[in-house]
Motif scaffolding. Structure first.
Motif, PDB file in Angstrom:
ATOM      1  N   VAL A   4       0.840  -1.196   0.000  1.00 17.24           N
ATOM      2  CA  VAL A   4       0.000   0.000   0.000  1.00 17.24           C
ATOM      3  C   VAL A   4       0.876   1.248   0.000  1.00 17.24           C
ATOM      4  CG1 VAL A   4      -1.735   1.317   1.275  1.00 17.24           C
ATOM      5  CG2 VAL A   4      -1.958  -1.163   1.072  1.00 17.24           C
ATOM      6  N   ASN A   5       1.932   1.262   0.805  1.00 13.63           N
ATOM      7  CA  ASN A   5       2.846   2.414   0.811  1.00 13.63           C
ATOM      8  C   ASN A   5       3.513   2.601  -0.545  1.00 13.63           C
ATOM      9  OD1 ASN A   5       2.307   3.123   3.468  1.00 13.63           O
ATOM     10  ND2 ASN A   5       3.882   1.771   4.272  1.00 13.63           N
ATOM     11  N   PHE A   7       2.302   1.608  -3.395  1.00  8.52           N
ATOM     12  CA  PHE A   7       1.242   2.058  -4.302  1.00  8.52           C
ATOM     13  C   PHE A   7       0.996   3.559  -4.134  1.00  8.52           C
ATOM     14  CE2 PHE A   7      -3.215   3.194  -4.870  1.00  8.52           C
ATOM     15  CZ  PHE A   7      -3.356   2.949  -6.231  1.00  8.52           C
ATOM     16  N   LEU A   8       0.834   4.006  -2.885  1.00  9.21           N
ATOM     17  CA  LEU A   8       0.541   5.423  -2.644  1.00  9.21           C
ATOM     18  C   LEU A   8       1.688   6.323  -3.098  1.00  9.21           C
ATOM     19  CD1 LEU A   8      -1.263   5.197   0.809  1.00  9.21           C
ATOM     20  CD2 LEU A   8      -2.294   5.786  -1.406  1.00  9.21           C
ATOM     21  N   SER A  47      -4.804  -5.076   3.066  1.00  5.83           N
ATOM     22  CA  SER A  47      -4.261  -4.034   2.186  1.00  5.83           C
ATOM     23  C   SER A  47      -5.359  -3.052   1.755  1.00  5.83           C
ATOM     24  CB  SER A  47      -3.568  -4.653   0.970  1.00  5.83           C
ATOM     25  OG  SER A  47      -4.386  -5.611   0.339  1.00  5.83           O
ATOM     26  N   LEU A  48      -6.590  -3.530   1.546  1.00  4.44           N
ATOM     27  CA  LEU A  48      -7.679  -2.607   1.243  1.00  4.44           C
ATOM     28  C   LEU A  48      -7.997  -1.747   2.463  1.00  4.44           C
ATOM     29  CD1 LEU A  48      -9.885  -1.378  -0.518  1.00  4.44           C
ATOM     30  CD2 LEU A  48     -11.362  -3.310   0.120  1.00  4.44           C
ATOM     31  N   SER A  50      -5.935  -0.882   4.784  1.00  9.32           N
ATOM     32  CA  SER A  50      -4.839   0.081   4.894  1.00  9.32           C
ATOM     33  C   SER A  50      -5.004   1.225   3.892  1.00  9.32           C
ATOM     34  CB  SER A  50      -3.506  -0.637   4.673  1.00  9.32           C
ATOM     35  OG  SER A  50      -2.433   0.261   4.740  1.00  9.32           O
ATOM     36  N   LEU A  51      -5.404   0.903   2.664  1.00 11.02           N
ATOM     37  CA  LEU A  51      -5.634   1.947   1.668  1.00 11.02           C
ATOM     38  C   LEU A  51      -6.755   2.876   2.125  1.00 11.02           C
ATOM     39  CD1 LEU A  51      -4.993   3.175  -1.097  1.00 11.02           C
ATOM     40  CD2 LEU A  51      -6.563   1.497  -2.109  1.00 11.02           C
ATOM     41  N   ASN A  54      -5.964   5.469   4.633  1.00  8.61           N
ATOM     42  CA  ASN A  54      -5.299   6.636   4.048  1.00  8.61           C
ATOM     43  C   ASN A  54      -6.261   7.508   3.246  1.00  8.61           C
ATOM     44  OD1 ASN A  54      -2.136   6.532   4.313  1.00  8.61           O
ATOM     45  ND2 ASN A  54      -2.843   4.419   4.139  1.00  8.61           N
ATOM     46  N   ASP A 175      -3.624  -7.526  -2.770  1.00  6.94           N
ATOM     47  CA  ASP A 175      -2.188  -7.220  -2.775  1.00  6.94           C
ATOM     48  C   ASP A 175      -1.606  -7.384  -4.177  1.00  6.94           C
ATOM     49  OD1 ASP A 175      -2.839  -7.494   0.019  1.00  6.94           O
ATOM     50  OD2 ASP A 175      -0.716  -7.837   0.433  1.00  6.94           O
ATOM     51  N   LEU A 178      -2.792  -4.519  -6.439  1.00 10.10           N
ATOM     52  CA  LEU A 178      -2.024  -3.281  -6.254  1.00 10.10           C
ATOM     53  C   LEU A 178      -0.626  -3.404  -6.854  1.00 10.10           C
ATOM     54  CD1 LEU A 178      -2.931  -2.091  -2.630  1.00 10.10           C
ATOM     55  CD2 LEU A 178      -3.802  -1.207  -4.808  1.00 10.10           C
TER      56      LEU A 178
END
Length: 194
Positions: A4-5, A7-8, A47-48, A50-51, A54, A175, A178
């Motif tokens: 996720v990090n 990806f962001l 992971s979703l 976590s997204l 954010n 995951d 992403l």
């Protein structure tokens, strides 16, 4: 969540300065909303979550005085960038059955439904609609499938595409989904700017 990090960070580098400024007004979902999502979907990928911690949605989502509409996701159809739905939008839009049987009525149409997808369709409580494409979902939507066929895996990502209608598995997990966007260099965002 490492993926996720990554990806962001990649997303922020790929967005136009105007889109990034708009996205920067977004904030994460509340603990209550995350708890509601986990209660309804205990298999929801971390992971979703976590997204969403954010960014709680980019689909005409209001944050304070600002309303944002920024496509941040993609699929295997590069010409369509996608919005991330908010938790509220996900829970609301995942209440109805997504019928695939009309595509199975004719033998030549069987290819329109990936064999990894349960022929009963996407049943309420067994899938999570998390994304709509840039034209408000009319052309394409993305789902997490918690009730696959024997050939599929729980948590696989399904892409629906309209005209001709097709349901395809595009990743085995959120995951992996992403990571595919990262590995693809966020090309779907480049197409949006053209």
């Amino acid at each position: 969540m490492d993926v996720v990090n990554r990806f962001l960070n990649g997303l922020r580098a790929a967005l136009s300065s105007e889109e990034l400024e708009e996205l920067n007004t977004a904030c994460g979902a509340t603990k209550e909303d995350i708890d509601a999502l986990r209660a309804k979907y205990p298999n929801c990928p971390e992971s979703l979550i976590s997204l969403l911690e954010n960014i709680d949605g980019t689909y005409w989502r209001k944050y304070g005085e600002n309303r944002i509409a920024v496509c941040i996701l993609g699929s295997d159809v590069d010409e369509y960038p996608y919005y991330l739905l908010s938790i509220g939008q996900m829970l609301e839009s995942s209440k109805e059955e997504e019928d695939v049987s009309y595509l199975l009525e004719y033998e030549e149409e069987e290819e329109a439904v990936d064999p990894k997808i349960n022929r009963e369709g996407l049943l309420p409580g067994k899938y999570l609609h998390f994304s709509d494409c840039m034209n408000n979902g009319g052309t394409s939507r993305l789902y997490i499938d918690f009730n696959p066929s024997d050939e599929g895996v729980c948590g696989q990502i399904i892409r629906y595409l309209h005209d001709p209608d097709e349901y395809a598995v595009i990743a085995n997990s959120f995951d992996e989904y992403l990571q595919d966007l990262i590995d693809g260099g966020f090309i779907y965002l480049e197409n949006e700017e053209e």
